[in-house]
Design an enzyme around this catalytic site. Structure first.
Site, mmCIF file in Angstrom:
data_model
loop_
_atom_site.group_PDB
_atom_site.id
_atom_site.type_symbol
_atom_site.label_atom_id
_atom_site.label_comp_id
_atom_site.label_asym_id
_atom_site.label_seq_id
_atom_site.Cartn_x
_atom_site.Cartn_y
_atom_site.Cartn_z
ATOM 1 N N ASN A 10 0.881 -1.169 0.000
ATOM 2 C CA ASN A 10 0.000 0.000 0.000
ATOM 3 C C ASN A 10 0.917 1.217 0.000
ATOM 4 O O ASN A 10 1.526 1.528 1.023
ATOM 5 C CB ASN A 10 -0.897 -0.027 1.248
ATOM 6 C CG ASN A 10 -1.724 1.241 1.406
ATOM 7 O OD1 ASN A 10 -1.762 2.077 0.493
ATOM 8 N ND2 ASN A 10 -2.376 1.390 2.546
ATOM 9 N N LYS A 12 0.107 4.215 -0.175
ATOM 10 C CA LYS A 12 -0.500 5.396 0.467
ATOM 11 C C LYS A 12 -0.251 6.639 -0.413
ATOM 12 O O LYS A 12 -0.312 6.532 -1.622
ATOM 13 C CB LYS A 12 0.034 5.548 1.893
ATOM 14 C CG LYS A 12 -0.120 4.247 2.695
ATOM 15 C CD LYS A 12 0.160 4.371 4.161
ATOM 16 C CE LYS A 12 -0.069 3.018 4.836
ATOM 17 N NZ LYS A 12 0.112 3.069 6.281
ATOM 18 N N HIS A 95 -9.400 1.437 4.790
ATOM 19 C CA HIS A 95 -8.138 1.554 5.522
ATOM 20 C C HIS A 95 -8.333 2.470 6.730
ATOM 21 O O HIS A 95 -9.086 3.442 6.666
ATOM 22 C CB HIS A 95 -7.042 2.105 4.598
ATOM 23 C CG HIS A 95 -5.686 1.981 5.208
ATOM 24 N ND1 HIS A 95 -5.212 2.878 6.134
ATOM 25 C CD2 HIS A 95 -4.714 1.041 5.059
ATOM 26 C CE1 HIS A 95 -3.996 2.488 6.524
ATOM 27 N NE2 HIS A 95 -3.673 1.382 5.885
ATOM 28 N N GLU A 97 -6.602 4.735 7.881
ATOM 29 C CA GLU A 97 -6.312 6.163 7.629
ATOM 30 C C GLU A 97 -7.512 6.839 6.986
ATOM 31 O O GLU A 97 -7.786 8.011 7.245
ATOM 32 C CB GLU A 97 -5.044 6.287 6.764
ATOM 33 C CG GLU A 97 -3.800 5.956 7.592
ATOM 34 C CD GLU A 97 -2.663 5.339 6.814
ATOM 35 O OE1 GLU A 97 -2.670 5.415 5.569
ATOM 36 O OE2 GLU A 97 -1.765 4.770 7.448
ATOM 37 N N GLU A 165 -5.517 -4.994 10.326
ATOM 38 C CA GLU A 165 -4.498 -4.000 10.600
ATOM 39 C C GLU A 165 -4.782 -3.315 11.933
ATOM 40 O O GLU A 165 -5.581 -2.365 11.991
ATOM 41 C CB GLU A 165 -4.461 -2.944 9.485
ATOM 42 C CG GLU A 165 -4.148 -3.513 8.114
ATOM 43 C CD GLU A 165 -3.488 -2.472 7.203
ATOM 44 O OE1 GLU A 165 -2.460 -2.808 6.619
ATOM 45 O OE2 GLU A 165 -3.995 -1.339 7.109
ATOM 46 N N GLY A 171 2.556 2.049 10.827
ATOM 47 C CA GLY A 171 3.511 3.149 10.702
ATOM 48 C C GLY A 171 4.232 3.494 11.998
ATOM 49 O O GLY A 171 4.884 4.523 12.099
ATOM 50 N N SER A 211 3.389 -2.329 10.228
ATOM 51 C CA SER A 211 4.844 -2.426 10.460
ATOM 52 C C SER A 211 5.414 -3.804 10.114
ATOM 53 O O SER A 211 6.356 -4.269 10.739
ATOM 54 C CB SER A 211 5.183 -2.050 11.903
ATOM 55 O OG SER A 211 4.837 -0.692 12.154
ATOM 56 N N GLY A 232 2.889 -1.288 4.211
ATOM 57 C CA GLY A 232 2.965 0.145 3.947
ATOM 58 C C GLY A 232 4.394 0.551 3.636
ATOM 59 O O GLY A 232 4.895 0.389 2.532
HETATM 60 P P1 13P Z 1 3.051 0.199 7.642
HETATM 61 O O1 13P Z 1 3.548 -1.107 7.042
HETATM 62 O O2 13P Z 1 3.816 1.384 7.147
HETATM 63 O O3 13P Z 1 2.935 0.113 9.122
HETATM 64 O O4 13P Z 1 1.572 0.395 7.087
HETATM 65 C C1 13P Z 1 0.694 -0.663 7.150
HETATM 66 C C2 13P Z 1 -0.528 -0.302 6.398
HETATM 67 O O5 13P Z 1 -1.262 0.583 6.790
HETATM 68 C C3 13P Z 1 -0.807 -1.025 5.155
HETATM 69 O O6 13P Z 1 -2.056 -0.725 4.679
#
Ligand code: 13P
Length: 248
Positions: A10, A12, A95, A97, A165, A171, A211, A232
């Site tokens: 992803n 983002k 997601h 976010e 997640e 993150g 992560s 991510g």
């Molecule tokens: P990270 O791998 O950066 O923690 O993000 C995970 C994520 O939100 C994937 O959609």
């Protein structure tokens, strides 16, 4: 029947045409012999160029969101037909976010999922609890409610990929332990068995996200209920290939 693992990135709101194209060119030979399905979900505006860059490779290009209406006055949104124009198959929906910053609710997640399925797209539907919910012992209740609403009206749940997640792991560098991730994903699978059927639960792909990186992917992927990852930060670099090749 064994489930085929699925590792998806992803991006983002990262990358440009130039940096994305370069990354895909560099990744392609490294992931060519993967024993799993591989996808990169990218910002909508990069889909045409990344689709071109990934042509002839085993990397599928996916989207990060899709609207529930076929077309209309929804400034800034993208429709299923627009995604299908570029051969997109996967689309991330719900997601955390989007839930946290853009007013996404379980109700709108549900609408997007139904529309994506009707268009023949594969939703990567994200669910997960916040830190305060986990600490209050509410993880299973939160997941149950998300599944109940997000999947309302979905007939064939096996056409969906679920990404678990935990919000506190995204993150932050604070990955769920193998046991925490397995425990909750096994719970999700058991809920799917109750809501649908045991066979559906056996078949549905459930990813872990938060992560996940080249260092911790092996342990997570060794868990019986974890079928893959939604990556991510580590999908923005060549480390993504190490995750895709976790079994080698
Ligand atoms: P990270 O791998 O950066 O923690 O993000 C995970 C994520 O939100 C994937 O959609």
């Amino acid at each position: 029947m064994a489930r085929k693992p699925f590792i998806a990135g992803n991006w983002k709101m990262n990358m440009t045409v130039a940096t994305g194209t370069q990354l895909i060119k560099d990744l392609a030979p490294l992931v060519a012999d993967a024993n799993c399905d591989v996808a990169l979900c990218v910002p909508a505006i990069l889909i045409p160029a990344m689709t071109e860059a990934a042509k002839g490779t085993n990397i599928a290009i996916g989207a990060e969101n899709v609207h529930w209406a076929a077309s209309g006055a929804y400034t800034g949104e993208v429709s299923t037909a627009m995604l299908k124009d570029y051969g997109v198959q996967y689309v991330i929906i719900g997601h955390s976010e989007r839930r946290q910053y853009f007013g996404e609710t379980d109700e709108t997640v549900n609408k997007r999922v139904l529309t994506a399925l009707a268009a023949g797209l594969t939703p990567i539907m994200c669910i997960g609890e916040t830190l305060s919910q986990r600490e209050a012992g509410e993880t299973e209740a939160v997941i149950t409610k998300q599944l109940d609403i997000d999947l309302q009206g979905v007939e064939d749940v096996t056409k969906i990929v679920i990404a678990y997640e935990p919000v506190w792991a995204i993150g932050t560098g604070r990955t769920a332990t193998d046991e925490q991730a397995e425990e909750t994903i096994a719970f999700i699978r058991s809920r799917i068995a109750e809501m649908y059927c045991p066979k559906c639960a056996e078949k549905i792909i459930i990813q872990y996200g938060g992560s996940m990186n080249a260092g911790n992917c092996k342990g997570l992927m060794a868990q019986p209920d974890i079928d893959g990852g939604l990556i991510g930060g580590a999908s923005l670099k060549l480390d993504f290939a190490k995750i895709v090749n976790w079994d080698k």
